[in-house]
Every structure is written in C-alpha cells, then in structure tokens.
Scaffold this active site. Structure first.
Site, PDB file in Angstrom:
ATOM      1  CB  ALA A   1       4.595   2.646  -4.973  1.00 49.66           C
TER       2      ALA A   1
ATOM      3  CD  GLN B   1      -3.102  -0.434  -0.006  1.00 49.51           C
ATOM      4  OE1 GLN B   1      -3.173   0.746  -0.324  1.00 49.51           O
ATOM      5  NE2 GLN B   1      -3.864  -1.359  -0.564  1.00 49.51           N
ATOM      6  CB  SER B   2       4.212   1.983  -1.332  1.00 46.89           C
ATOM      7  OG  SER B   2       4.970   3.142  -1.619  1.00 46.89           O
ATOM      8  CG  ASN B   3       0.625   6.561   1.243  1.00 40.12           C
ATOM      9  OD1 ASN B   3      -0.514   6.254   0.920  1.00 40.12           O
ATOM     10  ND2 ASN B   3       1.045   6.515   2.498  1.00 40.12           N
TER      11      ASN B   3
END
Ligand SMILES: *Cc1c(COP(=O)(O)O)cnc(C)c1O
Length: 315
Positions: free
Chosen positions: A79, A75-77
């Site tokens: 990325a 869930q990387s913001n």
C-alpha cells in the site's frame, strides 16, 4: 522458446537490481547463498511491489483512472509503495486498509503520513468487504478509479516477477534455487512461471508467511499470467516447493524470523523485515541446516523489501 507477449508497462523502478554473494552467510551455512536486491527497486524504500506496479499502474493510466485504490494490512508495504508510485504519476492513491495490527504513526503509516496519503481503515477480515468499500468511495467521488487487489497479486501483477526471472537470466549467473517469501502469491507465482519459461533448471521455493491456500493460489496465478503472455504453462504444484513459515500468524514476528533478521544484519549489514523477508530467510537457514542443499548448489534469496515494516515494531 515460444514468442511471449509481455504487456506494456511503466518504467518506475531502477532495474536491473543487483545480485551479489553473501560471503559470511555462505561460509556459515556451507552453501553458496546469493541475494537479489529487490529492496533496491528505487521507489520509496524499495521492495517487490514496484515490479508489479509498473504493469498495474500502466493499466490504470491506460484505462483513464485518476484515483487508485489498494489494500492490505495496516502496515502493508504494498500500500505504501502504491501511494509513493501514484504520487510520482499524479494519480490520487486511496488506501483502504484492514484495521488490524500495528497502528499509530509508525513504520509504513508514518511514511504515508509524510506523503499526505488518504488512508482509511475498515474493521473487517474480509477483502471482499474492502473492495465494496472502494466501490462506494469511488462512486461517491465521481472520478474514474482503479482497484489494485491486496499485494498487487492478480495475473497482471504476477507478470512483474516473470520479468524478474528474465532479468536474472540476463545477469548471467546460474542458480539451482530461488527462494522468496509468499504473502499474497504474485511474487512466487511469477518466479515459478518465469523459471519454467526462462530457467528450467532452477527450483523455486516459497516461504509462506500467511495461512492462505498458496499451492492453489500459485498454480492459478501461474496459469492466468501465462495466458496473458500467450504461453502454455500447464502449471501444477510439482513446479515449486512451499514451506510454512507463518509461525504465530501473519505479521506476527516469530523467534526464528527475528533471529534471521539479526543474522543477516550482523553478518552482512543488510536489513530484512520481521513480517516477510526475515521469516523467508529463516526458512532458507532451516533448509540449509537440514542438509537440503549440496555444497555446490547456488541459492538466490530474493530480498523483497519491507524496510517500512522494520520500523513499525521492535523485535
Ligand atoms: C508483499 C511482500 C512480500 C510478498 O509478496 P507477495 O507477492 O505478496 O506474495 C514479500 N516481501 C515483502 C517485503 C512484501 O512487502
């Protein structure tokens, strides 16, 4: 002040981001709390990574890259924001993410689906394995590629938050403290270096939401970023304070963090996220309750974004 050589950057975001007082929170906590709205940086749903990407994607373009790789948790913001920025720049983003955490088309993965982003998962805990996988994919594609590390937290990305302190200074308000979440280190290191250079009376406090050795990481990034700027930082751990807000683990919500998300929503109508900003704000609330601040202190809380992650899981 000595002359600083800021590297070239792209203009991607909308700056300066606003600073305003949190009146209800200030009344409840008995000190003056302000918020820097880096959730409003103007790409996708906003967030701190935009300031780093202005430097990193300039460098990528300058080096002739057509494909941009980055990584992070599922869930990387960071990325998601990298993918959004690349779309605007007509570069091809490829996200090589850790296959751990909230999967399915929710939160940031949903936004990446809407953008048609090429997202791949690797079942590993090691970023080195992921960087090798990027090399493999890039070589196979046969196009010039650029790798952005997890969180955009290398020395060049860190300059984005030195810049943020310069921006805060031009906004004409003074603060005794700046408080942020620390996840991969660049934001905290940039703020701490920026305070040293531009606002020496301001203490920077990092709320650690992961379990990496952040004291060392922060000092290292401060010195490397200072070298790029042509400044002498002589950074040490005495330049900042760190508190452990990781709770049950990185990206696993904590009770205190969730309560802080609800408090900010209820009192101010502002939405934090359970992975970074909620935990960081819980750290601020805890310090205030323990009497760490004087009534006349002016505390600036950095809202570093995370809206995509807010919709990945119920808290
Ligand atoms: C990445 C991120 C952070 C942490 O910033 P680092 O520079 O990685 O330490 C904080 N808040 C949000 C919302 C983020 O996405």
């Amino acid at each position: 002040m000595e002359h600083l050589n800021f590297p070239n950057k792209l203009s991607l975001g909308i700056f300066p981001t606003p600073i305003h007082k949190l009146n209800n929170i200030s009344r409840i906590l008995g000190c003056n709390v302000f918020i820097k709205r880096d959730d409003m940086t103007g790409i996708a749903l906003g967030g701190n990574k935009v300031r780093k990407l202005e430097y990193l994607l300039y460098d990528a373009q300058n080096k002739g890259a057509e494909v941009v790789f980055t990584t992070g948790g599922a869930q990387s913001n960071h990325a998601m924001l990298t993918a959004a920025a690349c779309s605007r720049l007509n570069m091809t983003p490829i996200l090589v993410l850790k296959q751990k955490g909230i999967m399915g088309k929710k939160g940031n993965l949903y936004l990446e689906d809407l953008m048609g982003t090429d997202v791949r998962f690797v079942n590993t805990d090691s970023y080195d394995v992921i960087y090798e996988e990027m090399d493999r994919i890039g070589t196979e594609l046969g196009k010039p590629f650029y790798k952005i590390p997890c969180g955009g937290s290398n020395a060049l990305g860190t300059i984005g938050y030195v810049d943020c302190v310069r921006e805060i200074k031009t906004q004409g308000m003074e603060f005794t403290h700046i408080i942020c979440a620390e996840g991969s280190g660049g934001t905290m290191a940039g703020l701490a270096l920026g305070a040293k250079l531009f606002l020496p009376g301001t203490r920077v406090i990092g709320m650690m939401v992961d379990s990496d050795p952040f004291a060392e990481i922060t000092v290292g990034l401060m010195n490397e970023a200072a070298a790029i700027l042509g400044a002498k930082a002589d950074a040490t751990t005495a330049d900042f304070d760190l508190y452990d807000l990781c709770g049950p683990g990185y990206a696993i919500p904590s009770e205190e963090g969730n309560a802080a998300v609800r408090m900010m929503a209820k009192e101010e109508g502002i939405f934090l996220d359970p992975v970074y900003t909620g935990k960081a704000f819980a750290g601020l609330v805890d310090l205030a309750k323990k009497g760490a601040f004087q009534a006349e202190d002016r505390i600036l809380f950095l809202h570093s974004g995370g809206a995509g992650g807010l919709f990945a899981q119920d808290i």
